[in-house]
Motif scaffolding. Structure first.
Motif, mmCIF file in Angstrom:
data_model
loop_
_atom_site.group_PDB
_atom_site.id
_atom_site.type_symbol
_atom_site.label_atom_id
_atom_site.label_comp_id
_atom_site.label_asym_id
_atom_site.label_seq_id
_atom_site.Cartn_x
_atom_site.Cartn_y
_atom_site.Cartn_z
ATOM 1 N N GLU A 74 0.855 -1.195 0.000
ATOM 2 C CA GLU A 74 0.000 0.000 0.000
ATOM 3 C C GLU A 74 0.888 1.243 0.000
ATOM 4 O O GLU A 74 1.948 1.260 0.607
ATOM 5 C CB GLU A 74 -0.899 0.041 1.243
ATOM 6 C CG GLU A 74 -1.842 -1.133 1.402
ATOM 7 C CD GLU A 74 -2.618 -1.067 2.708
ATOM 8 O OE1 GLU A 74 -2.796 0.063 3.239
ATOM 9 O OE2 GLU A 74 -3.030 -2.127 3.211
ATOM 10 N N GLU A 75 0.429 2.291 -0.679
ATOM 11 C CA GLU A 75 1.117 3.584 -0.605
ATOM 12 C C GLU A 75 0.104 4.685 -0.882
ATOM 13 O O GLU A 75 -0.722 4.588 -1.785
ATOM 14 C CB GLU A 75 2.286 3.647 -1.586
ATOM 15 C CG GLU A 75 1.986 3.356 -3.024
ATOM 16 C CD GLU A 75 3.230 3.442 -3.894
ATOM 17 O OE1 GLU A 75 4.001 4.407 -3.738
ATOM 18 O OE2 GLU A 75 3.445 2.538 -4.732
ATOM 19 N N GLU A 76 0.190 5.735 -0.077
ATOM 20 C CA GLU A 76 -0.754 6.839 -0.236
ATOM 21 C C GLU A 76 -0.227 8.101 0.438
ATOM 22 O O GLU A 76 0.657 8.043 1.301
ATOM 23 C CB GLU A 76 -2.105 6.464 0.371
ATOM 24 C CG GLU A 76 -2.044 6.187 1.866
ATOM 25 C CD GLU A 76 -3.401 5.893 2.458
ATOM 26 O OE1 GLU A 76 -4.411 6.223 1.807
ATOM 27 O OE2 GLU A 76 -3.456 5.355 3.576
ATOM 28 N N MET A 77 -0.784 9.228 0.025
ATOM 29 C CA MET A 77 -0.503 10.504 0.675
ATOM 30 C C MET A 77 -1.614 10.785 1.672
ATOM 31 O O MET A 77 -2.768 10.389 1.465
ATOM 32 C CB MET A 77 -0.449 11.634 -0.357
ATOM 33 C CG MET A 77 0.754 11.590 -1.277
ATOM 34 S SD MET A 77 2.308 12.011 -0.430
ATOM 35 C CE MET A 77 2.035 13.732 -0.017
ATOM 36 N N ALA A 79 -4.384 13.086 3.651
ATOM 37 C CA ALA A 79 -5.385 13.985 3.058
ATOM 38 C C ALA A 79 -4.840 15.395 2.831
ATOM 39 O O ALA A 79 -5.161 16.046 1.829
ATOM 40 C CB ALA A 79 -6.624 14.033 3.954
ATOM 41 N N ASN A 80 -3.996 15.866 3.727
ATOM 42 C CA ASN A 80 -3.454 17.227 3.570
ATOM 43 C C ASN A 80 -2.174 17.252 2.741
ATOM 44 O O ASN A 80 -1.564 18.304 2.557
ATOM 45 C CB ASN A 80 -3.217 17.864 4.935
ATOM 46 C CG ASN A 80 -2.235 17.066 5.792
ATOM 47 O OD1 ASN A 80 -1.599 16.125 5.302
ATOM 48 N ND2 ASN A 80 -2.127 17.433 7.065
ATOM 49 N N GLY A 81 -1.754 16.089 2.260
ATOM 50 C CA GLY A 81 -0.579 16.029 1.390
ATOM 51 C C GLY A 81 0.743 16.245 2.096
ATOM 52 O O GLY A 81 1.762 16.481 1.452
ATOM 53 N N SER A 82 0.772 16.129 3.416
ATOM 54 C CA SER A 82 2.002 16.414 4.159
ATOM 55 C C SER A 82 2.842 15.172 4.441
ATOM 56 O O SER A 82 3.997 15.285 4.853
ATOM 57 C CB SER A 82 1.650 17.084 5.491
ATOM 58 O OG SER A 82 0.876 16.204 6.295
ATOM 59 N N MET A 83 2.264 13.991 4.226
ATOM 60 C CA MET A 83 2.977 12.778 4.604
ATOM 61 C C MET A 83 2.710 11.663 3.593
ATOM 62 O O MET A 83 1.585 11.496 3.120
ATOM 63 C CB MET A 83 2.544 12.322 6.003
ATOM 64 C CG MET A 83 3.426 11.257 6.612
ATOM 65 S SD MET A 83 5.062 11.881 7.044
ATOM 66 C CE MET A 83 4.645 13.047 8.355
ATOM 67 N N TYR A 84 3.770 10.938 3.257
ATOM 68 C CA TYR A 84 3.675 9.800 2.350
ATOM 69 C C TYR A 84 3.737 8.538 3.190
ATOM 70 O O TYR A 84 4.652 8.356 3.993
ATOM 71 C CB TYR A 84 4.838 9.829 1.362
ATOM 72 C CG TYR A 84 4.573 9.113 0.067
ATOM 73 C CD1 TYR A 84 4.169 9.802 -1.066
ATOM 74 C CD2 TYR A 84 4.717 7.736 -0.025
ATOM 75 C CE1 TYR A 84 3.919 9.144 -2.264
ATOM 76 C CE2 TYR A 84 4.473 7.076 -1.208
ATOM 77 C CZ TYR A 84 4.069 7.784 -2.329
ATOM 78 O OH TYR A 84 3.812 7.137 -3.507
ATOM 79 N N LYS A 116 7.908 12.770 4.285
ATOM 80 C CA LYS A 116 7.384 13.818 3.425
ATOM 81 C C LYS A 116 7.452 13.429 1.944
ATOM 82 O O LYS A 116 6.740 13.999 1.119
ATOM 83 C CB LYS A 116 8.148 15.120 3.666
ATOM 84 C CG LYS A 116 7.875 15.737 5.040
ATOM 85 C CD LYS A 116 8.585 17.074 5.196
ATOM 86 C CE LYS A 116 8.247 17.701 6.543
ATOM 87 N NZ LYS A 116 8.916 19.022 6.738
ATOM 88 N N THR A 117 8.343 12.484 1.627
ATOM 89 C CA THR A 117 8.459 11.998 0.248
ATOM 90 C C THR A 117 8.457 10.470 0.259
ATOM 91 O O THR A 117 8.636 9.840 1.305
ATOM 92 C CB THR A 117 9.751 12.485 -0.417
ATOM 93 O OG1 THR A 117 10.873 11.905 0.279
ATOM 94 C CG2 THR A 117 9.854 14.006 -0.388
ATOM 95 N N MET A 124 12.564 4.918 5.960
ATOM 96 C CA MET A 124 12.078 4.523 7.279
ATOM 97 C C MET A 124 11.835 3.015 7.327
ATOM 98 O O MET A 124 12.121 2.360 8.337
ATOM 99 C CB MET A 124 10.790 5.263 7.646
ATOM 100 C CG MET A 124 10.237 4.879 9.014
ATOM 101 S SD MET A 124 8.748 5.793 9.474
ATOM 102 C CE MET A 124 9.491 7.373 9.919
ATOM 103 N N ILE A 125 11.324 2.464 6.223
ATOM 104 C CA ILE A 125 11.127 1.017 6.157
ATOM 105 C C ILE A 125 12.475 0.311 6.292
ATOM 106 O O ILE A 125 12.613 -0.665 7.026
ATOM 107 C CB ILE A 125 10.443 0.618 4.833
ATOM 108 C CG1 ILE A 125 8.999 1.114 4.811
ATOM 109 C CG2 ILE A 125 10.479 -0.900 4.642
ATOM 110 C CD1 ILE A 125 8.275 0.840 3.506
#
Length: 238
Positions: A74-77, A79-84, A116-117, A124-125
């Motif tokens: 899974e991968e997503e941003m 709602a406010n686009g501040s975190m991936y 953030k990207t 982090m993973i």
């Protein structure tokens, strides 16, 4: 389990060493399909560090690889686009690039990263993975892979040698020699048998080539083509 065999195809060209390559260790390999290029070294260093800790790394010419495969689930941003956000499965695969056999898989599911990207989330993973790779659990996996390698070549020694002999009987000498030499030196008895068989097949190859060239030369002489006959005979190994 997708892409689980991909790593094998990537490194078939690794040069073999005559030394005891297995005891030198596994060569770390990273499947870069789902990995950002800028973070490749981060993943490689993490895996290499874990193998070094287990005294099984630093062997660029070994036939055995320990490959890392990152599967993005899974991968997503936000709602406010501040975190991936990324959720992934990491597979560590032990394999023999010569025989293309896969021996074991160390799988870590539902490992998460955020940043953030995408690259930072991925890092982090990789960071979270380090603790799992520097664990007793991973060392047990490596030891298990070692035992499976020894067991495989011990149990299949006669089959491999017979395959080489059958290849040689069909005049596929180079293939037969390569197959006999594919037995790793960690299985000493079978390895020695493979080395001896390879020498025998190589001798048979030279004799067959010699007989063929002599026959070609005789045919050339029968046609009064002495220059061709001499040229053909010059190609015989002393």
């Amino acid at each position: 389990m997708r892409n689980i065999f991909l790593i094998l195809g990537l490194f078939v060209g690794i040069t073999l060493s005559a030394q005891d390559s297995f005891r030198l260790g596994f060569y770390p390999v990273i499947n870069s399909d789902n990995i950002e290029e800028s973070s490749y070294d981060y993943w490689y260093n993490g895996l290499n560090g874990a193998l070094t800790k287990a005294s099984l790394s630093n062997a660029e010419q070994t036939r055995f690889v320990c490959g890392l495969n990152l599967l993005i689930e899974e991968e997503e941003m936000t709602a406010n686009g501040s975190m991936y956000l990324v959720v992934a499965t990491v597979q560590i695969i032990t394999a023999d690039v010569v025989s293309k056999n896969r021996f074991d898989v160390f799988s870590i599911d539902n490992i998460k990263g955020a940043g953030k990207t995408r690259m930072l989330a991925e890092k982090m993973i990789a960071k979270n993975l380090k603790s799992r790779l520097n664990s007793e659990e991973f060392e047990i996996f490596i030891e298990s892979s070692k035992n499976k390698i020894i067991e495989y070549y011990t149990q299949n020694c006669e089959i491999i040698l017979n395959e080489s002999q059958n290849m040689a009987s069909m005049k596929n000498f180079d293939e037969a020699i390569a197959n006999a030499l594919s037995i790793p030196d960690v299985v000493s008895d079978c390895y020695n048998q493979g080395q001896e068989l390879a020498v025998e097949i190589n001798t048979d190859k030279f004799e067959f080539e010699c007989e063929t060239k002599i026959a070609d030369a005789k045919n050339a002489i029968a046609s009064n083509d002495y220059e061709k006959a001499a040229y053909v005979l010059q190609g015989i190994d002393p």
